[in-house]
Design a protein around this motif. Structure first.
Motif: not given
Length: 136
Positions: A104-111, A122-128, A132-135
């Motif tokens: 809850k303290t993170a300003n940015v979450s990146i998968i 996971i791409n579908r979930l991250a989009a919704n 940010l998603l990096l593969t």
């Protein structure tokens, strides 16, 4: 993997470099990766996790100390012996992280995904979620 984190730091750090006296607290960046723990797959956390941990440690102790704080979380299921089985549980593991365990303290979450059959789910979930998603 190291290249992804270097690119990531190159993108984020110039954006958030505010003079320390004007900055109330460092930008909190939560990195999440998912994968099998079986060494039978090249996308296994057995192979990629040490490099990611080392990179995050170097980023946190480097020139961005005080500006950006990276944290790293790995999602896995030890009961899956086959690396290909991760795709059937990846959406559940990722949803559990997002709705229950996400910082809850993170300003940015990146998968960050090492590339595997679970990426499409996971791409579908991250989009919704607008995460940010990096593969690779």
């Amino acid at each position: 993997m190291f290249l992804n984190l270097v690119i990531l730091s190159t993108i984020l750090v110039p954006i958030c470099l505010v003079p320390l006296e004007a900055q109330q607290s460092p930008l909190q960046v939560e990195l999440i990766s998912i994968g099998p723990v079986s060494p039978l797959s090249t996308t296994s956390l057995v192979y990629i996790a040490p490099a990611m941990e080392t990179t995050v440690e170097e980023l946190n102790n480097g020139p961005y100390t005080g500006h950006v704080k990276f944290s790293l979380k790995f999602l896995y299921n030890r009961s899956l012996s086959n690396g290909n089985d991760v795709q059937y549980y990846s959406d559940q593991m990722m949803a559990n992280w997002y709705y229950m365990d996400r910082s809850k303290t993170a300003n940015v979450s990146i998968i960050i995904l090492p590339g595997g059959p679970e990426d499409i789910y996971i791409n579908r979930l991250a989009a919704n979620w607008n995460v940010l998603l990096l593969t690779w």
